[in-house]
Design a protein around this motif. Structure first.
Motif, mmCIF file in Angstrom:
data_model
loop_
_atom_site.group_PDB
_atom_site.id
_atom_site.type_symbol
_atom_site.label_atom_id
_atom_site.label_comp_id
_atom_site.label_asym_id
_atom_site.label_seq_id
_atom_site.Cartn_x
_atom_site.Cartn_y
_atom_site.Cartn_z
ATOM 1 N N THR A 47 16.545 18.945 1.275
ATOM 2 C CA THR A 47 17.215 18.096 2.270
ATOM 3 C C THR A 47 16.552 16.726 2.361
ATOM 4 O O THR A 47 17.223 15.686 2.356
ATOM 5 C CB THR A 47 17.179 18.780 3.652
ATOM 6 O OG1 THR A 47 17.749 20.086 3.550
ATOM 7 C CG2 THR A 47 17.964 17.977 4.668
ATOM 8 N N LYS A 209 26.022 14.742 14.216
ATOM 9 C CA LYS A 209 24.839 15.599 14.135
ATOM 10 C C LYS A 209 24.165 15.754 15.486
ATOM 11 O O LYS A 209 23.731 16.848 15.869
ATOM 12 C CB LYS A 209 23.849 15.016 13.119
ATOM 13 C CG LYS A 209 22.614 15.877 12.916
ATOM 14 C CD LYS A 209 21.692 15.298 11.871
ATOM 15 C CE LYS A 209 20.457 16.164 11.705
ATOM 16 N NZ LYS A 209 19.528 15.630 10.681
ATOM 17 N N SER A 220 32.788 31.900 12.452
ATOM 18 C CA SER A 220 33.460 30.705 11.934
ATOM 19 C C SER A 220 32.861 29.430 12.525
ATOM 20 O O SER A 220 32.693 28.421 11.833
ATOM 21 C CB SER A 220 34.953 30.765 12.232
ATOM 22 O OG SER A 220 35.179 30.873 13.631
ATOM 23 N N VAL A 223 29.384 28.803 10.926
ATOM 24 C CA VAL A 223 29.525 28.283 9.558
ATOM 25 C C VAL A 223 29.937 26.814 9.578
ATOM 26 O O VAL A 223 29.373 25.970 8.857
ATOM 27 C CB VAL A 223 30.554 29.118 8.768
ATOM 28 C CG1 VAL A 223 30.858 28.452 7.419
ATOM 29 C CG2 VAL A 223 30.040 30.536 8.556
ATOM 30 N N THR A 224 30.908 26.494 10.431
ATOM 31 C CA THR A 224 31.362 25.100 10.543
ATOM 32 C C THR A 224 30.228 24.202 11.009
ATOM 33 O O THR A 224 30.046 23.085 10.498
ATOM 34 C CB THR A 224 32.542 25.010 11.531
ATOM 35 O OG1 THR A 224 33.584 25.872 11.100
ATOM 36 C CG2 THR A 224 33.054 23.581 11.612
ATOM 37 N N ARG A 225 29.458 24.685 11.972
ATOM 38 C CA ARG A 225 28.337 23.901 12.511
ATOM 39 C C ARG A 225 27.313 23.606 11.415
ATOM 40 O O ARG A 225 26.803 22.482 11.307
ATOM 41 C CB ARG A 225 27.678 24.657 13.656
ATOM 42 C CG ARG A 225 26.562 23.907 14.346
ATOM 43 C CD ARG A 225 25.890 24.771 15.414
ATOM 44 N NE ARG A 225 24.870 24.023 16.125
ATOM 45 C CZ ARG A 225 23.636 23.812 15.654
ATOM 46 N NH1 ARG A 225 23.286 24.295 14.468
ATOM 47 N NH2 ARG A 225 22.757 23.119 16.366
ATOM 48 N N LYS A 226 27.022 24.603 10.591
ATOM 49 C CA LYS A 226 26.043 24.401 9.523
ATOM 50 C C LYS A 226 26.562 23.425 8.470
ATOM 51 O O LYS A 226 25.798 22.610 7.926
ATOM 52 C CB LYS A 226 25.692 25.745 8.887
ATOM 53 C CG LYS A 226 24.845 26.643 9.786
ATOM 54 C CD LYS A 226 24.505 27.969 9.126
ATOM 55 C CE LYS A 226 23.641 28.818 10.050
ATOM 56 N NZ LYS A 226 23.312 30.142 9.457
ATOM 57 N N ILE A 227 27.862 23.492 8.190
ATOM 58 C CA ILE A 227 28.445 22.551 7.225
ATOM 59 C C ILE A 227 28.359 21.121 7.750
ATOM 60 O O ILE A 227 27.968 20.201 7.032
ATOM 61 C CB ILE A 227 29.908 22.937 6.916
ATOM 62 C CG1 ILE A 227 29.960 24.265 6.164
ATOM 63 C CG2 ILE A 227 30.595 21.829 6.114
ATOM 64 C CD1 ILE A 227 31.370 24.782 5.942
ATOM 65 N N VAL A 228 28.724 20.951 9.034
ATOM 66 C CA VAL A 228 28.657 19.612 9.639
ATOM 67 C C VAL A 228 27.222 19.111 9.650
ATOM 68 O O VAL A 228 26.950 17.942 9.345
ATOM 69 C CB VAL A 228 29.238 19.647 11.074
ATOM 70 C CG1 VAL A 228 28.991 18.321 11.779
ATOM 71 C CG2 VAL A 228 30.729 19.954 11.029
ATOM 72 N N TRP A 229 26.282 19.996 10.002
ATOM 73 C CA TRP A 229 24.864 19.596 10.044
ATOM 74 C C TRP A 229 24.395 19.177 8.653
ATOM 75 O O TRP A 229 23.694 18.170 8.499
ATOM 76 C CB TRP A 229 24.016 20.761 10.551
ATOM 77 C CG TRP A 229 22.547 20.427 10.658
ATOM 78 C CD1 TRP A 229 21.902 19.886 11.718
ATOM 79 C CD2 TRP A 229 21.557 20.607 9.631
ATOM 80 N NE1 TRP A 229 20.568 19.719 11.421
ATOM 81 C CE2 TRP A 229 20.326 20.147 10.152
ATOM 82 C CE3 TRP A 229 21.593 21.118 8.335
ATOM 83 C CZ2 TRP A 229 19.150 20.185 9.423
ATOM 84 C CZ3 TRP A 229 20.411 21.139 7.589
ATOM 85 C CH2 TRP A 229 19.214 20.685 8.142
ATOM 86 N N ALA A 230 24.767 19.945 7.617
ATOM 87 C CA ALA A 230 24.337 19.631 6.253
ATOM 88 C C ALA A 230 24.913 18.296 5.793
ATOM 89 O O ALA A 230 24.204 17.465 5.215
ATOM 90 C CB ALA A 230 24.760 20.761 5.306
ATOM 91 N N VAL A 231 26.219 18.076 6.049
ATOM 92 C CA VAL A 231 26.854 16.821 5.647
ATOM 93 C C VAL A 231 26.234 15.641 6.385
ATOM 94 O O VAL A 231 25.953 14.589 5.787
ATOM 95 C CB VAL A 231 28.378 16.876 5.900
ATOM 96 C CG1 VAL A 231 29.018 15.507 5.683
ATOM 97 C CG2 VAL A 231 29.024 17.915 4.998
#
Length: 462
Positions: A47, A209, A220, A223-231
């Motif tokens: 990261t 973020k 769900s 998972v969405t939260r982790k995707i947003v955090w990663a992006v």
């Protein structure tokens, strides 16, 4: 006989395992290393690496150097700090403030920037060996805040010309402000659109973020939260890559948006070592000192936040050795990065070994992506820099100092204003004013009237 025994005891103490651990902190955590730590360090290193690459390219622009010098400066710290560092969170590399200081001293000349890194590293390492970490306490909090606020404004405004696609803008701050506004009619539409779009996307991702809720909820949602955090965490890398692809497509179709990256040309004049060092002037003392101050302040902050201790002198040694070794790979002076350290900590890094992964990503970028750097638009790098330095302008500190200790405003204002003239003068002026006020032994809490009388008294007695 007694003296011989004392010598043997002393020699045994100097060569003991505990002494070796004090000089090589890796020996304290490596025997306890486990699979879970490895997983978290890999994630954090990946990261931070994706954050480091675009920032390093952008900060090379601030230092007035070709963009590859940012990457040259970004990978050595991860390897050295793993061996010598005492904080699990700190990442060493190019930063906005050090890049600005470097430019103010060497004027964007690569070979002198590399030599400056070597000399700074030697000074820092000697300070560490002499246990001089206590000297950092002499720079007061108002001076630090005044300097960082002024540096943020200087760096941030310095990128406006890249957002607008302007050329021929002087580097001196006041002339830069004048000519930037004077040449606004010459702004290039492509750069303006691309730069503002990158800036808007970066701000949106940053707010996304910070506004993420808790991790509780349905699968769900998590998972969405982790995707947003990663992006959002990788926003700098994603924006730079996307902008480069746009620039490449425009270049292929015949539309040349990004200005070519230029190197410093040799004019054939031989400049001796003594002349170069003399040309560095006060910056040769200011840059290593500020590098130490910035990195140790970050290390102490995260050590307090995560409940562990650091060794200030060992941190000095780690930074010094990093700058020394970095100079052999064409790096300019580096220090701890607050933004990347925050990402490192938030990702859950467990040991300094995460820096090895970050450094590996930088090396891979150097090995395989160098041809692509030509297509990175300066407007996208400018957007990255502006978003990185914007939080450094802490306007709330003025009201805080007014409420708690009005006298602290004086060194803050002096540092802030003088930094627009020359950044090193701002620090020197702030430290001098702090010293004078300390010698006056004026009470910290003053009424508004007493505050004014104190300032008048000081000005009369200069």
């Amino acid at each position: 006989m007694d003296q011989l025994l004392l010598r043997r005891v002393s020699a045994r103490g100097c060569c003991s395992y505990s002494t070796l651990k004090a000089w090589l902190p890796i020996l304290s955590w490596l025997p306890k290393y486990n699979l879970r730590w490895l997983q978290m360090d890999l994630l954090a290193g990946l990261t931070v690496g994706l954050t480091t690459v675009p920032q390093a390219l952008a900060y090379a622009e601030v230092a007035g150097l070709p963009v590859q010098y940012g990457l040259y400066s970004a990978f050595m710290g991860g390897f050295i700090y793993t061996l010598l560092g005492t904080s699990k969170d700190v990442t060493l590399g190019p930063t906005a403030i050090m890049s600005l200081l470097c430019f103010s001293v060497v004027g964007g000349q690569p070979h002198r920037a590399v030599l400056l890194s070597l000399l700074c590293g030697l000074i820092q390492a000697v300070m560490a060996l002499l246990r001089l970490g206590f000297l950092l306490d002499f720079i007061s909090y108002p001076v630090i805040k005044g300097f960082t606020c002024a540096a943020a404004v200087t760096i941030g405004f310095g990128q406006v010309k890249n957002i607008l696609g302007l050329k021929g803008i002087p580097q001196q701050f006041f002339l830069e402000v004048y000519y930037t506004f004077y040449k606004i009619p010459e702004a290039r539409t492509g750069d303006v659109v691309l730069g503002l779009l990158c800036l808007t996307l970066l701000v949106m991702l940053m707010f996304m973020k910070t506004s993420l809720g808790s991790d509780d909820g349905p699968t769900s949602y998590r998972v969405t939260r982790k995707i947003v955090w990663a992006v959002a965490t990788m926003r700098n890398a994603l924006i730079v890559v996307a902008a480069s692809l746009v620039a490449f497509s425009w270049d292929v179709s015949g539309h040349h948006v990004p200005p070519p990256t230029s190197d410093t040309t040799e004019n054939g004049t031989i400049v001796s070592f003594g002349e170069i060092v003399t040309g560095f002037g006060g910056g040769l003392a200011m840059i290593p000192f500020m590098g130490l101050l910035e990195s140790i302040a970050i290390a102490k902050s995260f050590a307090s936040q995560n409940d562990y201790r650091i060794n200030a002198n060992q941190e000095l040694l780690a930074i010094g050795v990093t700058n020394i070794m970095g100079s052999f790979v064409s790096a300019y002076p580096v220090t701890g990065s607050f933004g990347r350290t925050a990402v490192n900590s938030q990702t859950g890094v467990c040991t300094p070994a995460g820096g090895i992964i970050t450094s590996a990503i930088v090396l891979l970028s150097l090995a395989f992506l160098m041809p692509a750097f030509y297509y990175i638009p300066k407007a996208s790098l400018a957007a990255v820099i502006i978003c990185a330095v914007a939080p450094m302008v802490d306007y709330r500190i003025v009201t805080k100092m007014w409420r708690i200790s009005k006298l602290d405003l004086f060194p803050f204002i002096v540092t802030f204003l003088m930094s627009f003239w020359e950044v090193q003068y701002g620090i020197i002026g702030g430290v001098a004013v702090s010293g004078v006020l300390l010698s006056l032994d004026v009470p910290l809490r003053l009424s508004n009237l007493d505050f004014c009388f104190s300032i008048v008294y000081y000005l009369i007695n200069i």
